[in-house]
Design a protein around this motif. Structure first.
Motif, short mmCIF file in Angstrom:
data_model
loop_
_atom_site.label_atom_id
_atom_site.label_comp_id
_atom_site.label_asym_id
_atom_site.label_seq_id
_atom_site.Cartn_x
_atom_site.Cartn_y
_atom_site.Cartn_z
N VAL A 40 0.68 6.38 20.12
CA VAL A 40 0.39 5.92 21.48
C VAL A 40 -0.82 6.67 22.00
O VAL A 40 -0.83 7.91 22.01
CB VAL A 40 1.59 6.14 22.42
N PRO A 41 -1.87 5.97 22.46
CA PRO A 41 -3.01 6.66 23.07
C PRO A 41 -2.55 7.50 24.26
O PRO A 41 -1.66 7.09 25.02
CB PRO A 41 -3.93 5.52 23.52
N LEU A 42 -3.14 8.67 24.42
CA LEU A 42 -2.71 9.59 25.47
C LEU A 42 -2.86 8.98 26.86
O LEU A 42 -2.02 9.20 27.75
CB LEU A 42 -3.50 10.90 25.38
N ILE A 43 -3.91 8.18 27.08
CA ILE A 43 -4.09 7.56 28.39
C ILE A 43 -2.96 6.58 28.67
O ILE A 43 -2.52 6.43 29.82
CB ILE A 43 -5.47 6.84 28.47
N ALA A 44 -2.43 5.91 27.64
CA ALA A 44 -1.31 4.99 27.83
C ALA A 44 -0.06 5.76 28.27
O ALA A 44 0.71 5.30 29.12
CB ALA A 44 -1.03 4.22 26.54
N VAL A 45 0.14 6.95 27.69
CA VAL A 45 1.29 7.78 28.07
C VAL A 45 1.18 8.19 29.53
O VAL A 45 2.15 8.10 30.30
CB VAL A 45 1.37 9.02 27.16
N HIS A 46 0.00 8.63 29.93
CA HIS A 46 -0.16 9.10 31.31
C HIS A 46 -0.05 7.95 32.31
O HIS A 46 0.50 8.13 33.41
CB HIS A 46 -1.50 9.82 31.46
N LEU A 47 -0.54 6.79 31.96
CA LEU A 47 -0.36 5.63 32.85
C LEU A 47 1.12 5.22 32.90
O LEU A 47 1.62 4.80 33.95
CB LEU A 47 -1.22 4.46 32.37
N PHE A 48 1.82 5.34 31.78
CA PHE A 48 3.25 5.02 31.74
C PHE A 48 4.02 5.89 32.73
O PHE A 48 4.77 5.39 33.59
CB PHE A 48 3.79 5.23 30.32
N VAL A 49 3.85 7.21 32.65
CA VAL A 49 4.60 8.10 33.54
C VAL A 49 4.11 7.95 34.97
O VAL A 49 4.89 8.10 35.93
CB VAL A 49 4.52 9.57 33.06
N PHE A 50 2.84 7.67 35.16
CA PHE A 50 2.28 7.48 36.51
C PHE A 50 2.91 6.26 37.19
O PHE A 50 3.32 6.33 38.36
CB PHE A 50 0.76 7.32 36.41
N TYR A 51 3.00 5.16 36.46
CA TYR A 51 3.58 3.94 37.02
C TYR A 51 5.02 4.16 37.45
O TYR A 51 5.42 3.78 38.56
CB TYR A 51 3.52 2.80 35.99
N PHE A 52 5.81 4.78 36.58
CA PHE A 52 7.22 4.96 36.91
C PHE A 52 7.42 6.04 37.97
O PHE A 52 8.39 6.00 38.72
CB PHE A 52 8.03 5.25 35.65
N GLY A 53 6.52 7.00 38.03
CA GLY A 53 6.58 7.95 39.13
C GLY A 53 6.36 7.27 40.47
O GLY A 53 7.03 7.57 41.46
N LEU A 54 5.42 6.32 40.51
CA LEU A 54 5.14 5.60 41.76
C LEU A 54 6.32 4.72 42.19
O LEU A 54 6.58 4.57 43.38
CB LEU A 54 3.90 4.72 41.59
N ILE A 55 7.01 4.14 41.21
CA ILE A 55 8.14 3.27 41.55
C ILE A 55 9.22 4.05 42.30
O ILE A 55 10.02 3.46 43.04
CB ILE A 55 8.69 2.61 40.26
N SER A 56 9.22 5.38 42.15
CA SER A 56 10.19 6.19 42.90
C SER A 56 10.02 6.03 44.41
O SER A 56 10.93 6.32 45.18
CB SER A 56 10.04 7.67 42.53
N GLY A 57 8.84 5.56 44.85
CA GLY A 57 8.61 5.32 46.27
C GLY A 57 9.48 4.22 46.85
O GLY A 57 9.61 4.11 48.08
N THR A 58 10.06 3.40 45.98
CA THR A 58 10.98 2.35 46.43
C THR A 58 12.37 2.53 45.84
O THR A 58 13.19 1.60 45.90
CB THR A 58 10.44 0.96 46.04
N THR A 59 12.62 3.69 45.24
CA THR A 59 13.91 3.93 44.59
C THR A 59 14.86 4.66 45.53
O THR A 59 14.60 5.81 45.89
CB THR A 59 13.71 4.76 43.30
N PRO A 60 15.93 4.00 45.98
CA PRO A 60 16.89 4.69 46.85
C PRO A 60 17.49 5.89 46.11
O PRO A 60 17.57 5.88 44.88
CB PRO A 60 17.96 3.62 47.11
N PRO A 61 17.87 6.94 46.81
CA PRO A 61 17.95 7.04 48.28
C PRO A 61 16.73 7.65 48.94
O PRO A 61 16.66 7.70 50.15
CB PRO A 61 19.16 7.96 48.47
N VAL A 62 15.73 8.15 48.16
CA VAL A 62 14.57 8.82 48.76
C VAL A 62 13.35 7.92 48.64
O VAL A 62 12.37 8.27 48.00
CB VAL A 62 14.31 10.19 48.10
#
Length: 877
Positions: A606-628
């Motif tokens: 896996v290209p390293l940039i793909a890994v960082h975008l993967f974790v970045f995307y799912f980190g952002l989704i926490s902004g809509t993940t209850p309870p915080v």
């Protein structure tokens, strides 16, 4: 117009909640009098300092040089002083004056940081050695003050995570065996976190000082100039006449705002106050209206060129240029917005929402012709500019910059003269009755000159390949000239009776106010960078990344899909309640390297940039993940909606974004990686878009009409096949040919440059269990005269010996790819795996597209029959 059924008290509570959330971004205090002037002066001085060190002035004046460490320390010093001045300690604290206790904390923060600059030589000379009592005391004070102001500005989540990591560093030997480490003394920890560039003053704060501040300042100035309102009104005029138009306009407006915004909450607060009431007035519920705006605003954080400031951090974490980062990130961001736009369309069609009228009606053919003409003009103009600048360079040589500046200023004057012929773009009243959609041309022409500074920025980044700091400096300079001159020149062109002096002073005031606003917007981001630096420092001190690798691998049990899902869940958990920048730093520091290691162990390159975008995307989704779900709560406050329902709705809207990381993990072509021909890029883009649309239709249960269960299942299958066609190919043909590793040295020697070797290895892990795993290693360059043994040891990290027909690891290099993969002395190389010659996996696109075609035919037939029945029913009545 839909009546508002809320009670005054409910509306007041919502307003208070929104104000709290916005205050967490820019500070809740509004001091008056001399204190307000002092803070404005400090904020302005911070901006001037950042512009000074980023410019060429120190070299021109041969004065005022600051190295990277000094810049970071002064940068944080400004942020801490403004932080304690702007953010009250408690909800009950005064909002109109700064108490003496906060002044003392602000001064203490300055002393804790600036002593590093004043005594820089002494502090740096003792790096890694014994520290004086004063250094230890000031380090403890500095760390405690960073945590306290982070609590005030960013909330408890980041503070709790930082404290947990500090505790983990100190009490490592007492942890459970799975996560234990040798521990660190208090002296060593303080040295690492405060007195070196490994902790608070590490890479994140360096990026904040070098790039992020300038982009945040550019965004604040652009907003103060009126560009934010222009983006919103232009989006509404373009899309408001479509079914669910205001919601579609919200998606586009949030995307445009995301180009220059570093905060999802700020995006919700600016565009949402206009778009959410519009969506409610055409029939969307409060929760759905808020959810659409929140999802669009979060998507703004993945949109280049800023990406919530994460783009600049990725250049350091991944080790590639800024241009490469935004090139890789651009297509997924666009596809994500296409998916959200389509979800809005499906929601509007399901609800059969009314279509608003434009002020001047035009046929579908006219609108298509106008849109086509506009696209052609933009492409033609871009080509003329590109060719024209190349011609100017050839013709004028060293004078090119001056000639381009003159051409740019003349273009600005022409666009401003044209803008003066149209009415000024007014800020819409979200509570006014919604009548008709305004025409696009007057709005476009009235604000088209705002494209000039954005164009300068994009040109510098994409064409000239300037550094981000250099490019945005030129963009800021262009924007300041526009802000200082737009009001007097428009007044002159319109021949009004307004005083040119007053209009000029108005522009000066806007520049000053925008500069102060940019600095205040930056306080929270800088504090997030500093606090997250604590986590980064502990990770580098304790090696917690390797421990996370073991934890995830033991839970996943060898399943690649389960490994990816566990990583995604961990990113969402770690990112809860954190702003974008801190979110990315935390998930990248803790989860990125374990992800790379685990992928390699399971034979996935896996290209390293793909890994960082993967974790970045799912980190952002926490902004809509209850309870915080802080981003969802901000949208709910604007919409007067139920916060938890809004969070749940937003989370389901964001599911469509979550499939993108899986697409580019299994198919890096989506990131424009590894493609040899242009048509391959086109194929990847088209199939990814179709997969996204099919996935959205399946999850919404509506395509051309309400879907039956088998139709939704078929759409999910289509989406999966388009995302990972290789899965079906692997069921038919073995992907690899298994070879005895007895000749591995000869094979490695003959492999071309940058090729990889894939091995099945077996041995004892840290827990004492005998395991086997697939590992993939890059062989690096093929050097003349280099033997296979040398290449294997230098680039992979181990030597082999043969014993009774077995190939064993004889020696392994510390911190090498082989050692990091979990291999150790005595491990057996069981087999060498070479790719089989197989049919192209893209052939599986054909049955997937055929299945999609069948679903379309069935749904269109059912929709036609339903429409006919409705017409006959109305006629019979």
């Amino acid at each position: 117009m839909i009546a508002n059924k809320e009670t005054p008290s409910a509306a007041r509570v919502a307003d208070e909640r929104l104000n709290e959330l916005i205050a967490e971004e820019v500070g809740a205090r509004s001091p008056t009098g001399s204190i307000n002037k002092l803070l404005a002066f400090v904020a302005f001085s911070w901006a001037m300092f950042q512009l000074y060190v980023a410019s060429s002035l120190p070299f021109i004046l041969e004065f005022g040089f600051f190295d990277d460490t000094e810049q970071r320390v002064i940068h944080l010093g400004f942020a801490l002083f403004l932080g304690f001045s702007l953010y009250p300690a408690f909800k009950t604290s005064s909002r109109t004056h700064v108490p003496m206790g906060d002044w003392l904390l602000a001064i203490g923060a300055l002393v804790s940081t600036l002593f590093i600059v004043v005594f820089y030589e002494e502090v740096s000379s003792r790096a890694g050695g014994s520290r004086t009592f004063e250094e230890i005391a000031l380090s403890i004070t500095g760390l405690l003050l960073v945590l306290e102001i982070s609590r005030r500005a960013l909330g408890w989540p980041l503070v709790i995570i930082a404290v947990i990591f500090i505790g983990y560093a100190l009490f490592g030997p007492y942890m459970p065996d799975l996560i234990s480490h040798r521990g660190a003394s208090l002296n060593r920890l303080l040295d690492h976190l405060w007195l070196t560039t490994e902790g608070v003053f590490g890479l994140p704060l360096g990026v904040s000082s070098s790039f992020v501040f300038l982009f945040v300042l550019f965004g604040a100035l652009l907003e103060k100039a009126g560009a934010g309102n222009f983006f919103i009104q232009l989006s509404f005029s373009l899309l408001g006449h479509l079914r669910g138009g205001p919601a579609k306009a919200a998606v586009v407006a949030s995307g445009l705002t995301g180009l220059i915004s570093g905060s999802a909450i700020a995006n919700v607060a600016t565009t949402g106050t206009f778009t959410i009431p519009l969506m409610k007035r055409i029939g969307f519920s409060s929760e759905k209206a808020a959810s659409i705006e929140v999802s669009a605003s979060i998507n703004g954080q993945i949109m280049p060129p800023v990406m919530g400031a994460a783009a600049f951090l990725m250049t350091e974490f991944v080790g590639i240029s800024y241009f490469e980062v935004i090139t890789h990130a651009f297509l997924p961001a666009i596809i994500s917005y296409i998916g959200l736009f389509y979800i809005v369309h499906l929601e509007s069609a399901k609800m059969n929402l009314p279509i608003l009228e434009k002020l001047h009606k035009s046929s579908v053919i006219q609108r298509l012709m106008n849109m086509s003409l506009s696209i052609c003009l933009i492409v033609l103009l871009s080509g003329v500019v590109y060719v024209g600048v190349g011609f100017v360079k050839t013709l004028f040589g060293e004078l090119t910059s001056y000639v381009c500046a003159v051409i740019l200023f003349v273009s600005y004057l022409i666009l401003l003269w044209k803008a003066a012929q149209y009415p000024e773009i007014e800020v819409d009243d979200p509570n006014a009755p919604l009548l008709k959609i305004p025409d696009t041309l007057p709005i476009l022409m009235a604000g088209l000159y705002f494209a000039i500074p954005i164009g300068v920025l994009i040109w510098g980044l994409m064409i000239e390949r300037f550094s981000p700091g250099h490019a945005v400096i030129w963009a800021i300079l262009t924007l300041v000239i526009i802000m200082l001159t737009q009001h007097p020149l428009i007044s002159l062109f319109r021949k009004t009776n307004k005083s040119l002096k007053a209009e000029t002073i108005k522009g000066v005031y806007e520049v000053f106010e925008g500069t102060i606003s940019g600095s205040k917007n930056m306080v929270g981001i800088a504090l997030a960078m500093g606090s997250a630096g604590i986590i980064v420092g502990v990770v580098s001190l304790t090696g917690v990344g390797l421990i996370m690798t073991e934890v995830i691998d033991s839970i996943a049990g060898g399943s690649v899909i389960l490994m990816l899902l566990l990583t995604a869940v961990m990113c969402m958990v770690l990112g809860m309640g954190l702003p974008t920048t801190a979110n990315y730093i935390v998930v990248a520091s803790v989860m990125a390297q374990p992800f790379v290691t685990l992928a390699s162990q399971h034979g996935i390159v896996v290209p390293l940039i793909a890994v960082h975008l993967f974790v970045f995307y799912f980190g952002l989704i926490s902004g809509t993940t209850p309870p915080v779900a802080v981003d969802a709560y901000a949208g709910a406050a604007v919409a007067r909606a139920d916060p938890m329902k809004t969070a749940i709705n937003s989370f389901f809207y964001d599911i469509r974004t979550s499939i993108l990381p899986f697409i580019f993990i299994f198919n890096p072509g989506l990131l424009l990686i590894g493609m040899d021909y242009w048509w391959e890029y086109v194929m990847v883009a088209i199939t990814a878009i179709i997969a996204m649309l099919a996935f959205c239709a399946a999850t919404k249960g509506f395509f051309f009409c309400l879907s039956r269960k088998w139709e939704s299942a078929a759409l999910l299958l289509v989406a999966f096949t388009l995302i990972r066609p290789g899965y079906w190919l692997n069921q038919i043909e073995e992907p690899y040919q298994r070879i005895n590793p007895i000749n591995i040295v000869k094979i490695v020697q003959e492999e071309p440059t940058d090729s990889s070797v894939r091995l099945l290895v077996k041995g004892e892990n840290f827990s004492g269990d005998i395991i086997d795993k697939v590992v993939v290693f890059s062989l690096g360059p093929q050097l003349e005269g280099q033997t296979g043994e040398d290449r294997l040891y230098n680039n992979v990290g181990f030597n082999i010996e043969q014993n009774e027909g077995q190939v064993l690891v004889d020696d392994i290099k510390y911190d090498s790819p082989a050692q990091l993969s979990g291999m150790d002395y005595g491990w057996q190389v069981v087999e060498l795996q070479v790719p089989n010659e197989r049919m192209a996996k893209e052939w599986f696109y054909l049955p997937a597209l055929f299945a999609l075609f069948l679903v379309v035919l069935v749904q269109l037939k059912r929709k036609t029959l339903s429409s006919t029945e409705q017409i006959n029913e109305r006629l019979s009545k």
